[in-house]
Design a protein around this motif. Structure first.
Motif, PDB file in Angstrom:
ATOM      1  N   ASP A  45     -18.695   1.344  48.990  1.00 16.92           N
ATOM      2  CA  ASP A  45     -18.985   2.276  47.907  1.00 16.92           C
ATOM      3  C   ASP A  45     -18.129   1.938  46.687  1.00 16.92           C
ATOM      4  O   ASP A  45     -16.948   1.639  46.815  1.00 16.92           O
ATOM      5  CB  ASP A  45     -18.691   3.698  48.377  1.00 16.92           C
ATOM      6  N   GLY A  46     -18.716   1.969  45.528  1.00 15.29           N
ATOM      7  CA  GLY A  46     -17.987   1.633  44.311  1.00 15.29           C
ATOM      8  C   GLY A  46     -18.452   0.343  43.673  1.00 15.29           C
ATOM      9  O   GLY A  46     -17.995  -0.005  42.591  1.00 15.29           O
ATOM     10  N   GLY A  47     -19.356  -0.398  44.324  1.00 16.23           N
ATOM     11  CA  GLY A  47     -19.917  -1.612  43.755  1.00 16.23           C
ATOM     12  C   GLY A  47     -21.375  -1.418  43.391  1.00 16.23           C
ATOM     13  O   GLY A  47     -22.089  -0.651  44.043  1.00 16.23           O
ATOM     14  N   TYR A  48     -21.821  -2.119  42.349  1.00 13.95           N
ATOM     15  CA  TYR A  48     -23.210  -2.036  41.895  1.00 13.95           C
ATOM     16  C   TYR A  48     -23.671  -3.423  41.470  1.00 13.95           C
ATOM     17  O   TYR A  48     -22.866  -4.309  41.180  1.00 13.95           O
ATOM     18  CB  TYR A  48     -23.349  -1.078  40.714  1.00 13.95           C
ATOM     19  N   VAL A  49     -24.988  -3.598  41.394  1.00 13.76           N
ATOM     20  CA  VAL A  49     -25.580  -4.859  40.967  1.00 13.76           C
ATOM     21  C   VAL A  49     -26.058  -4.728  39.529  1.00 13.76           C
ATOM     22  O   VAL A  49     -26.728  -3.752  39.168  1.00 13.76           O
ATOM     23  CB  VAL A  49     -26.742  -5.250  41.898  1.00 13.76           C
ATOM     24  N   LEU A  50     -25.705  -5.709  38.695  1.00 13.98           N
ATOM     25  CA  LEU A  50     -26.153  -5.763  37.305  1.00 13.98           C
ATOM     26  C   LEU A  50     -26.795  -7.114  37.037  1.00 13.98           C
ATOM     27  O   LEU A  50     -26.572  -8.095  37.771  1.00 13.98           O
ATOM     28  CB  LEU A  50     -24.977  -5.567  36.342  1.00 13.98           C
ATOM     29  N   VAL A  51     -27.594  -7.183  35.975  1.00 12.55           N
ATOM     30  CA  VAL A  51     -28.142  -8.450  35.518  1.00 12.55           C
ATOM     31  C   VAL A  51     -27.022  -9.221  34.826  1.00 12.55           C
ATOM     32  O   VAL A  51     -26.218  -8.642  34.077  1.00 12.55           O
ATOM     33  CB  VAL A  51     -29.327  -8.222  34.566  1.00 12.55           C
ATOM     34  N   ASP A  52     -26.966 -10.523  35.079  1.00 17.21           N
ATOM     35  CA  ASP A  52     -25.866 -11.342  34.575  1.00 17.21           C
ATOM     36  C   ASP A  52     -26.065 -11.663  33.091  1.00 17.21           C
ATOM     37  O   ASP A  52     -26.262 -12.813  32.701  1.00 17.21           O
ATOM     38  CB  ASP A  52     -25.775 -12.631  35.391  1.00 17.21           C
ATOM     39  N   ARG A  53     -25.977 -10.602  32.289  1.00 19.71           N
ATOM     40  CA  ARG A  53     -26.040 -10.754  30.835  1.00 19.71           C
ATOM     41  C   ARG A  53     -24.823 -10.094  30.190  1.00 19.71           C
ATOM     42  O   ARG A  53     -24.869  -9.732  29.015  1.00 19.71           O
ATOM     43  CB  ARG A  53     -27.315 -10.092  30.292  1.00 19.71           C
ATOM     44  N   LEU A  54     -23.786  -9.909  30.942  1.00 22.75           N
ATOM     45  CA  LEU A  54     -22.636  -9.162  30.467  1.00 22.75           C
ATOM     46  C   LEU A  54     -21.852  -9.961  29.438  1.00 22.75           C
ATOM     47  O   LEU A  54     -21.646 -11.163  29.581  1.00 22.75           O
ATOM     48  CB  LEU A  54     -21.729  -8.796  31.646  1.00 22.75           C
ATOM     49  N   ARG A  55     -21.403  -9.261  28.401  1.00 15.35           N
ATOM     50  CA  ARG A  55     -20.594  -9.861  27.339  1.00 15.35           C
ATOM     51  C   ARG A  55     -19.395  -8.953  27.091  1.00 15.35           C
ATOM     52  O   ARG A  55     -19.541  -7.721  27.101  1.00 15.35           O
ATOM     53  CB  ARG A  55     -21.425 -10.009  26.062  1.00 15.35           C
ATOM     54  N   PRO A  56     -18.216  -9.514  26.870  1.00 17.02           N
ATOM     55  CA  PRO A  56     -17.014  -8.679  26.721  1.00 17.02           C
ATOM     56  C   PRO A  56     -17.127  -7.632  25.616  1.00 17.02           C
ATOM     57  O   PRO A  56     -16.461  -6.595  25.691  1.00 17.02           O
ATOM     58  CB  PRO A  56     -15.914  -9.699  26.417  1.00 17.02           C
ATOM     59  N   GLY A  57     -17.960  -7.879  24.598  1.00 10.83           N
ATOM     60  CA  GLY A  57     -18.089  -6.896  23.515  1.00 10.83           C
ATOM     61  C   GLY A  57     -18.847  -5.645  23.886  1.00 10.83           C
ATOM     62  O   GLY A  57     -18.934  -4.714  23.077  1.00 10.83           O
ATOM     63  N   GLN A  58     -19.405  -5.606  25.089  1.00 14.09           N
ATOM     64  CA  GLN A  58     -20.138  -4.421  25.532  1.00 14.09           C
ATOM     65  C   GLN A  58     -19.176  -3.403  26.136  1.00 14.09           C
ATOM     66  O   GLN A  58     -18.497  -3.691  27.116  1.00 14.09           O
ATOM     67  CB  GLN A  58     -21.187  -4.799  26.583  1.00 14.09           C
ATOM     68  N   ALA A  59     -19.160  -2.219  25.570  1.00 14.38           N
ATOM     69  CA  ALA A  59     -18.392  -1.138  26.186  1.00 14.38           C
ATOM     70  C   ALA A  59     -19.158  -0.603  27.392  1.00 14.38           C
ATOM     71  O   ALA A  59     -20.374  -0.772  27.514  1.00 14.38           O
ATOM     72  CB  ALA A  59     -18.146  -0.021  25.177  1.00 14.38           C
ATOM     73  N   VAL A  60     -18.428   0.038  28.286  1.00 18.65           N
ATOM     74  CA  VAL A  60     -19.015   0.616  29.490  1.00 18.65           C
ATOM     75  C   VAL A  60     -18.705   2.106  29.497  1.00 18.65           C
ATOM     76  O   VAL A  60     -17.555   2.510  29.274  1.00 18.65           O
ATOM     77  CB  VAL A  60     -18.431  -0.043  30.756  1.00 18.65           C
ATOM     78  N   MET A  61     -19.732   2.928  29.754  1.00 17.64           N
ATOM     79  CA  MET A  61     -19.533   4.365  29.956  1.00 17.64           C
ATOM     80  C   MET A  61     -19.793   4.646  31.427  1.00 17.64           C
ATOM     81  O   MET A  61     -20.901   4.420  31.929  1.00 17.64           O
ATOM     82  CB  MET A  61     -20.475   5.175  29.067  1.00 17.64           C
ATOM     83  N   SER A  62     -18.771   5.125  32.114  1.00 20.85           N
ATOM     84  CA  SER A  62     -18.836   5.312  33.558  1.00 20.85           C
ATOM     85  C   SER A  62     -18.643   6.791  33.883  1.00 20.85           C
ATOM     86  O   SER A  62     -17.550   7.337  33.719  1.00 20.85           O
ATOM     87  CB  SER A  62     -17.753   4.462  34.233  1.00 20.85           C
ATOM     88  N   PHE A  63     -19.711   7.437  34.346  1.00 21.12           N
ATOM     89  CA  PHE A  63     -19.686   8.868  34.658  1.00 21.12           C
ATOM     90  C   PHE A  63     -19.671   9.060  36.167  1.00 21.12           C
ATOM     91  O   PHE A  63     -20.556   8.581  36.878  1.00 21.12           O
ATOM     92  CB  PHE A  63     -20.916   9.561  34.059  1.00 21.12           C
ATOM     93  N   GLY A  64     -18.670   9.772  36.653  1.00 20.77           N
ATOM     94  CA  GLY A  64     -18.507  10.006  38.079  1.00 20.77           C
ATOM     95  C   GLY A  64     -17.614   8.947  38.686  1.00 20.77           C
ATOM     96  O   GLY A  64     -18.045   7.826  38.942  1.00 20.77           O
ATOM     97  N   ILE A  65     -16.352   9.281  38.903  1.00 18.25           N
ATOM     98  CA  ILE A  65     -15.375   8.286  39.339  1.00 18.25           C
ATOM     99  C   ILE A  65     -15.013   8.464  40.813  1.00 18.25           C
ATOM    100  O   ILE A  65     -15.111   7.533  41.598  1.00 18.25           O
ATOM    101  CB  ILE A  65     -14.088   8.363  38.475  1.00 18.25           C
ATOM    102  N   GLY A  66     -14.611   9.659  41.188  1.00 15.97           N
ATOM    103  CA  GLY A  66     -14.227   9.906  42.568  1.00 15.97           C
ATOM    104  C   GLY A  66     -13.032   9.053  42.976  1.00 15.97           C
ATOM    105  O   GLY A  66     -12.116   8.817  42.192  1.00 15.97           O
ATOM    106  N   PRO A  67     -13.048   8.512  44.207  1.00 17.02           N
ATOM    107  CA  PRO A  67     -11.868   7.791  44.704  1.00 17.02           C
ATOM    108  C   PRO A  67     -11.844   6.302  44.378  1.00 17.02           C
ATOM    109  O   PRO A  67     -10.891   5.621  44.749  1.00 17.02           O
ATOM    110  CB  PRO A  67     -11.982   7.994  46.221  1.00 17.02           C
ATOM    111  N   SER A  68     -12.868   5.768  43.726  1.00 20.66           N
ATOM    112  CA  SER A  68     -12.936   4.320  43.536  1.00 20.66           C
ATOM    113  C   SER A  68     -13.240   3.958  42.091  1.00 20.66           C
ATOM    114  O   SER A  68     -14.127   4.544  41.463  1.00 20.66           O
ATOM    115  CB  SER A  68     -14.016   3.711  44.439  1.00 20.66           C
ATOM    116  N   VAL A  69     -12.512   2.970  41.572  1.00 19.07           N
ATOM    117  CA  VAL A  69     -12.822   2.403  40.261  1.00 19.07           C
ATOM    118  C   VAL A  69     -13.089   0.899  40.393  1.00 19.07           C
ATOM    119  O   VAL A  69     -12.842   0.135  39.465  1.00 19.07           O
ATOM    120  CB  VAL A  69     -11.685   2.664  39.236  1.00 19.07           C
ATOM    121  N   ALA A  70     -13.632   0.478  41.540  1.00 17.95           N
ATOM    122  CA  ALA A  70     -13.872  -0.951  41.772  1.00 17.95           C
ATOM    123  C   ALA A  70     -14.809  -1.525  40.723  1.00 17.95           C
ATOM    124  O   ALA A  70     -14.558  -2.604  40.168  1.00 17.95           O
ATOM    125  CB  ALA A  70     -14.442  -1.158  43.174  1.00 17.95           C
TER     126      ALA A  70
END
Length: 268
Positions: A45-70
């Motif tokens: 739990d705490g891992g997800y699959v994304l399309v490999d188009r990530l660029r460092p200039g993209q901010a991330v909004m993460s809602f719902g943290i719980g016990p893991s920030v992996a």
């Protein structure tokens, strides 16, 4: 063997089956020819699959943290600024120089007394001038009404969306089904579903005759950015792991997740 008597009138039962079928149709995944996907976050739990188009200039909004920030830590290590939101915890389980935490939640309407704001309001916290941000949402059922009340033009500001859909067996309930259909239709109007995974902390229920996972992890990418094709993928994939590593993963070898070259029509 005992049988439970059927008390639902025929017309009502068929209408309910059709409604569940049409809601599930909005969860049909597609392939992305020529694109690569990657797992963000470790196994469990705490891992997800994304399309490999990530660029460092993209901010991330993460809602719902719980016990893991992996998931969040992996993206921070890749150079992303990560805004974390959870009004149900008192502190993050771990810190990172690229983390900014808000003890706030997200919902369909703002409720300052509960520390909840709308997604549109939260987006004002994004750093100015950034590229298309990434949205992660695991908010234990609040995703449905949040998505129904978020305008599509707000959602379209994100490039990818990864989230958990909770309480899917409630598609058998007419009120929940209306909300879920609206949320899924809103997403589908601007995004393509490109990865699915059933959370094995839950199971598979039968709803109006259809198998339905209790909780589904889903990855969307903005449709105007990619070329898509009918799915030839069996889920789970080698990128996926069980959320509980002590239990086997849940095969999604049924409608609407099975590979298919045609969209089925409701048969009656």
């Amino acid at each position: 063997m005992s049988f439970r008597p059927v008390t639902e009138p025929l017309d009502a039962g068929i209408a309910r089956q059709r409604g569940v079928f049409e809601a599930l149709a909005l969860l049909t995944p597609h392939d992305l020819p020529g694109e690569r996907k990657l797992r963000i976050g470790g196994p469990g739990d705490g891992g997800y699959v994304l399309v490999d188009r990530l660029r460092p200039g993209q901010a991330v909004m993460s809602f719902g943290i719980g016990p893991s920030v992996a998931f969040d830590r992996d993206l921070a290590e890749r150079g992303h600024s990560v805004l974390l939101f959870d009004h149900m915890i008192h502190a993050l389980p771990e810190e990172h120089a690229r983390f900014t935490w808000f003890r706030e939640g997200v919902g369909a309407v703002a409720d300052p007394a509960r520390g909840v704001s709308t997604l549109a309001d939260h987006m004002a916290k994004l750093p100015p001038g950034g590229e298309g941000p990434i949205l992660k949402m695991d908010v234990e059922g609040a995703e449905w009404e949040t998505l129904t009340e978020t305008p599509v033009n707000v959602l379209r500001r994100f490039e990818q969306i990864v989230l958990e859909f909770h309480e899917l067996p409630r598609l058998g309930e007419s009120r929940f089904r209306r909300i879920a259909w609206k949320a899924l239709a809103s997403l589908s109007s601007a995004f393509t579903l490109v990865h699915v995974h059933a959370n094995n902390f839950g199971g598979i229920a039968i709803v109006a005759g259809f198998p339905v996972p209790e909780t589904l992890e889903a990855t969307y990418i903005r449709s105007d950015l990619v070329q898509t094709a009918p799915s030839t993928t069996f889920y789970p994939t080698p990128l996926d792991t069980g959320n509980c590593l002590d239990w086997p993963d849940l095969p999604l070898w049924f409608y609407p997740f099975m590979p298919s070259t045609t969209k089925p029509a409701f048969p009656w």
